[in-house]
Design a protein around this motif. Structure first.
Motif, short mmCIF file in Angstrom:
data_model
loop_
_atom_site.label_atom_id
_atom_site.label_comp_id
_atom_site.label_asym_id
_atom_site.label_seq_id
_atom_site.Cartn_x
_atom_site.Cartn_y
_atom_site.Cartn_z
N GLU A 48 0.54 -1.32 0.20
CA GLU A 48 -0.22 0.23 -0.26
C GLU A 48 0.86 1.44 0.16
O GLU A 48 2.12 1.47 0.34
CB GLU A 48 -1.25 0.27 1.41
CG GLU A 48 -0.01 -0.34 2.55
CD GLU A 48 -0.92 -0.11 3.55
OE1 GLU A 48 -0.91 0.24 4.80
OE2 GLU A 48 -2.08 -0.92 3.68
N ALA A 49 0.54 2.90 -0.27
CA ALA A 49 1.26 3.24 -0.22
C ALA A 49 1.63 3.90 1.13
O ALA A 49 1.30 3.29 2.04
CB ALA A 49 -0.19 4.76 -0.09
N LEU A 50 2.93 4.57 1.12
CA LEU A 50 4.49 4.54 2.29
C LEU A 50 4.21 6.17 2.43
O LEU A 50 3.66 6.21 1.69
CB LEU A 50 5.58 4.31 1.42
CG LEU A 50 5.61 2.68 1.30
CD1 LEU A 50 7.48 2.85 0.84
CD2 LEU A 50 5.39 1.65 1.82
N ASP A 51 4.00 6.04 3.91
CA ASP A 51 4.69 7.26 4.51
C ASP A 51 5.72 8.08 3.88
O ASP A 51 6.60 7.45 4.09
CB ASP A 51 4.49 7.14 5.98
CG ASP A 51 4.42 7.93 6.84
OD1 ASP A 51 4.80 9.77 5.84
OD2 ASP A 51 4.33 8.24 7.80
N PRO A 52 5.73 8.91 3.12
CA PRO A 52 6.84 9.98 2.29
C PRO A 52 7.29 9.80 3.78
O PRO A 52 9.26 9.54 3.53
CB PRO A 52 6.14 10.84 2.02
CG PRO A 52 4.76 10.81 1.39
CD PRO A 52 4.25 10.11 2.67
#
Length: 67
Positions: A48-52
């Motif tokens: 899933e999208a990663l925390d930048p």
């Protein structure tokens, strides 16, 4: 699956690539890390999208910076 691309500055050799790959690979959910040394582009495939902020911290831990 999610694919994100980042630009990492300061990499000059394959050891740099290995360090960045290793640190980013330790982030939970990361499945694959592809680094293009010439351009500094790092493509991360994850569940899933990663925390930048997590990616930035991993790159910093490896000794480099996100552009």
């Amino acid at each position: 699956m999610t694919r994100s691309t980042y630009t990492v500055t300061g990499m000059t050799c394959h050891h740099c690539v290995a360090s960045v790959t290793e640190e980013i690979s330790e982030i939970s959910g990361v499945r694959q890390v592809d680094v293009d040394l010439a351009s500094g582009l790092v493509t991360v495939t994850s569940d899933e999208a990663l925390d930048p902020a997590l990616v930035r911290a991993a790159v910093t831990e490896a000794g480099y910076e996100l552009a």
